[in-house]
Motif scaffolding. Structure first.
Motif, mmCIF file in Angstrom:
data_model
loop_
_atom_site.group_PDB
_atom_site.id
_atom_site.type_symbol
_atom_site.label_atom_id
_atom_site.label_comp_id
_atom_site.label_asym_id
_atom_site.label_seq_id
_atom_site.Cartn_x
_atom_site.Cartn_y
_atom_site.Cartn_z
ATOM 1 N N LEU A 262 -0.862 7.110 -2.577
ATOM 2 C CA LEU A 262 0.135 6.051 -2.369
ATOM 3 C C LEU A 262 1.532 6.653 -2.364
ATOM 4 O O LEU A 262 1.965 7.246 -3.366
ATOM 5 C CB LEU A 262 0.039 5.025 -3.503
ATOM 6 C CG LEU A 262 -1.300 4.303 -3.631
ATOM 7 C CD1 LEU A 262 -1.366 3.510 -4.935
ATOM 8 C CD2 LEU A 262 -1.508 3.382 -2.448
ATOM 9 N N GLN A 263 2.203 6.510 -1.246
ATOM 10 C CA GLN A 263 3.550 7.087 -1.145
ATOM 11 C C GLN A 263 4.562 6.127 -1.758
ATOM 12 O O GLN A 263 4.617 4.948 -1.370
ATOM 13 C CB GLN A 263 3.866 7.323 0.312
ATOM 14 C CG GLN A 263 4.996 8.307 0.493
ATOM 15 C CD GLN A 263 5.182 8.648 1.961
ATOM 16 O OE1 GLN A 263 4.225 8.946 2.672
ATOM 17 N NE2 GLN A 263 6.417 8.576 2.410
ATOM 18 N N LEU A 264 5.340 6.638 -2.691
ATOM 19 C CA LEU A 264 6.335 5.785 -3.362
ATOM 20 C C LEU A 264 7.553 5.591 -2.456
ATOM 21 O O LEU A 264 7.836 6.438 -1.604
ATOM 22 C CB LEU A 264 6.756 6.440 -4.687
ATOM 23 C CG LEU A 264 5.645 6.416 -5.739
ATOM 24 C CD1 LEU A 264 5.934 7.419 -6.849
ATOM 25 C CD2 LEU A 264 5.486 5.022 -6.331
ATOM 26 N N PRO A 265 8.276 4.477 -2.647
ATOM 27 C CA PRO A 265 9.433 4.235 -1.771
ATOM 28 C C PRO A 265 10.498 5.320 -1.933
ATOM 29 O O PRO A 265 10.794 5.745 -3.052
ATOM 30 C CB PRO A 265 9.960 2.880 -2.258
ATOM 31 C CG PRO A 265 9.320 2.628 -3.576
ATOM 32 C CD PRO A 265 8.049 3.404 -3.608
ATOM 33 N N LEU A 266 11.047 5.740 -0.805
ATOM 34 C CA LEU A 266 12.041 6.824 -0.824
ATOM 35 C C LEU A 266 13.260 6.448 -1.659
ATOM 36 O O LEU A 266 13.918 7.312 -2.249
ATOM 37 C CB LEU A 266 12.494 7.141 0.599
ATOM 38 C CG LEU A 266 11.483 7.886 1.476
ATOM 39 C CD1 LEU A 266 12.069 8.164 2.836
ATOM 40 C CD2 LEU A 266 11.053 9.196 0.801
ATOM 41 N N LEU A 295 -7.814 4.601 -0.525
ATOM 42 C CA LEU A 295 -6.685 3.670 -0.540
ATOM 43 C C LEU A 295 -5.426 4.437 -0.128
ATOM 44 O O LEU A 295 -4.924 5.274 -0.888
ATOM 45 C CB LEU A 295 -6.521 3.114 -1.956
ATOM 46 C CG LEU A 295 -5.300 2.262 -2.241
ATOM 47 C CD1 LEU A 295 -5.320 0.970 -1.425
ATOM 48 C CD2 LEU A 295 -5.224 1.923 -3.730
ATOM 49 N N LEU A 296 -4.964 4.165 1.078
ATOM 50 C CA LEU A 296 -3.785 4.874 1.576
ATOM 51 C C LEU A 296 -2.701 3.851 1.854
ATOM 52 O O LEU A 296 -2.966 2.848 2.515
ATOM 53 C CB LEU A 296 -4.099 5.631 2.869
ATOM 54 C CG LEU A 296 -5.245 6.634 2.795
ATOM 55 C CD1 LEU A 296 -5.543 7.219 4.166
ATOM 56 C CD2 LEU A 296 -4.907 7.763 1.813
ATOM 57 N N ALA A 313 -1.412 -7.091 -3.480
ATOM 58 C CA ALA A 313 -2.622 -7.852 -3.100
ATOM 59 C C ALA A 313 -3.599 -6.920 -2.385
ATOM 60 O O ALA A 313 -4.804 -6.944 -2.643
ATOM 61 C CB ALA A 313 -2.239 -9.031 -2.210
ATOM 62 N N HIS A 314 -3.063 -6.056 -1.510
ATOM 63 C CA HIS A 314 -3.900 -5.096 -0.783
ATOM 64 C C HIS A 314 -4.571 -4.117 -1.765
ATOM 65 O O HIS A 314 -5.772 -3.854 -1.679
ATOM 66 C CB HIS A 314 -3.001 -4.354 0.227
ATOM 67 C CG HIS A 314 -3.637 -3.180 0.880
ATOM 68 N ND1 HIS A 314 -4.701 -3.314 1.747
ATOM 69 C CD2 HIS A 314 -3.382 -1.849 0.795
ATOM 70 C CE1 HIS A 314 -5.062 -2.105 2.162
ATOM 71 N NE2 HIS A 314 -4.286 -1.208 1.599
ATOM 72 N N PHE A 319 -9.357 -2.319 -5.049
ATOM 73 C CA PHE A 319 -10.010 -2.016 -6.334
ATOM 74 C C PHE A 319 -11.191 -2.961 -6.586
ATOM 75 O O PHE A 319 -12.202 -2.543 -7.137
ATOM 76 C CB PHE A 319 -9.006 -2.060 -7.490
ATOM 77 C CG PHE A 319 -8.271 -0.760 -7.656
ATOM 78 C CD1 PHE A 319 -8.904 0.357 -8.182
ATOM 79 C CD2 PHE A 319 -6.954 -0.641 -7.270
ATOM 80 C CE1 PHE A 319 -8.234 1.573 -8.327
ATOM 81 C CE2 PHE A 319 -6.270 0.571 -7.403
ATOM 82 C CZ PHE A 319 -6.908 1.672 -7.932
ATOM 83 N N GLU A 320 -11.048 -4.225 -6.170
ATOM 84 C CA GLU A 320 -12.181 -5.161 -6.342
ATOM 85 C C GLU A 320 -13.391 -4.648 -5.581
ATOM 86 O O GLU A 320 -14.506 -4.618 -6.098
ATOM 87 C CB GLU A 320 -11.812 -6.545 -5.811
ATOM 88 C CG GLU A 320 -11.312 -7.472 -6.903
ATOM 89 C CD GLU A 320 -10.561 -8.650 -6.317
ATOM 90 O OE1 GLU A 320 -11.008 -9.185 -5.292
ATOM 91 O OE2 GLU A 320 -9.510 -8.991 -6.886
#
Ligand code: SAM
Length: 332
Positions: A262-266, A295-296, A313-314, A319-320
């Protein structure tokens, strides 16, 4: 009093005390903060001017406070003390990132009484954020840190928040006196690892030239997680591009399943070069299936509630599905 008022009140006291001790003892603000935390946690003035400090601390003991409020106050004081004096890659994990990592940990199928290790524990801001947010009972928490002042601050921070963390002052890439754990979490130190001799003990430390410390930390983590255990690392965005000979990628794929990246916001980072992602791995083990799909995602700004809610939500949906695939809890 609101929660943020409690945090502010604690910060004011920590700040005033740290400055006072630093001045009286001719030392740094961070040392003063360490002495302050020790004084307050032990409810005894061991360092600094007794009478003045007793008066300063007295209102805190009457204040109803949660560990999370103390963590936030300590974080503000630590940030003040670190301003300008700490290298970018040794800095404390930012609050938003620590809380987001804690949220991810709550999505994992960890057993009750799970064990957790942060091998680059720094001030313990990340680890205590996780301990404060965890929905499952933690059995044991461990932290390792090479810097003497930081490990002292981590101990004082944990004491103030009333968390039991077993802390070790050593190089994490040397042998550890800690059994394999259910969860490894770390904001990895990025850069070259200076100990050429010790690097040779790692598969990723045997190529030409000096290896990256963050690569060796990942290898060490994979060796130190239980089968089926999870590894949650804050890594540079370009982790895999910098893996020129693909040996890191091969090692990860041999030992673990890549669950997410998961790329964090710049916007959280000073510049693009130091921007980071969260990598989630699950160590292979009996009955542990690879995910149907990793999960990307590129996360939006944490300040954008609408887009953030849709990203969450995504992630929740992913994970569900993962849980329904029957991924067994680590260590069971
Ligand atoms: N999560 C930490 C916090 O909340 O304060 C910050 C982690 S910081 C990005 C990385 C930490 O790794 C630094 O505190 C640094 O001193 C530590 N470190 C670097 N090399 C290390 C090593 N070989 N063994 C143990 N700790 C190391």
């Amino acid at each position: 009093m609101s929660s943020s008022d409690v945090t502010t009140r604690w910060f004011e006291v920590l700040d005033e005390s740290a400055s006072m001790i630093a001045e009286k003892e001719s030392t740094t603000y961070l040392d003063g903060l360490y002495f302050t935390a020790e004084n307050i946690a032990s409810m005894e003035i061991q360092y600094g001017p007794r009478e003045e400090l007793e008066k300063l601390y007295a209102p805190l003991y009457k204040l109803k406070t949660t560990p999370e409020e103390v963590r936030r106050a300590m974080q503000l004081a630590l940030l003040k003390g670190m301003k300008g004096g700490v290298q970018a890659h040794h800095q404390m994990t930012p609050d938003a990132v620590a809380l987001f990592m804690a949220y991810l940990v709550n999505q994992l199928r960890l057993p009750d009484g799970y064990s957790v290790l942060d091998p680059a524990v720094g001030t313990a801001n990340l680890l205590t954020a996780l301990l404060n947010q965890t929905e499952r009972k933690i059995g044991a928490a461990f932290g390792v840190e090479v810097d003497e002042l930081l490990v002292k601050l981590a101990a004082a921070n944990a004491d103030l928040q009333q968390h039991e963390i077993e802390l070790y002052h050593q190089d994490s890439l040397r042998p550890l006196l800690i059994d394999p754990v259910d969860l490894i979490v770390a904001d990895l130190p990025v850069g070259y690892y200076p100990d050429d001799e010790n690097a040779k003990n790692f598969q990723l430390g045997t190529q030409e030239g000096r290896p990256f410390a963050h690569f060796l930390f990942i290898e060490k983590g994979l060796n130190h997680a239980k089968p089926g255990g999870y590894l949650l690392f804050l890594v540079p965005n370009n982790l895999f591009e910098s893996d020129r000979d693909k040996r890191l990628h091969k090692l990860i794929k041999d030992e673990a399943h890549i669950l997410g990246f998961l790329q964090l916001p710049l916007s959280i980072f000073k510049n693009k070069e130091v921007a980071k992602s969260i990598m989630l791995l699950q160590k292979k083990g009996e009955g542990i299936q690879p995910p149907k799909q990793a999960l990307l995602a590129e996360l939006p700004s944490f300040q954008d509630p609408k887009r953030m809610a849709s990203a969450i939500a995504h992630i929740n949906r992913w994970f569900e599905e993962r849980r329904s695939e029957g991924a067994r809890p680590a260590g069971n």
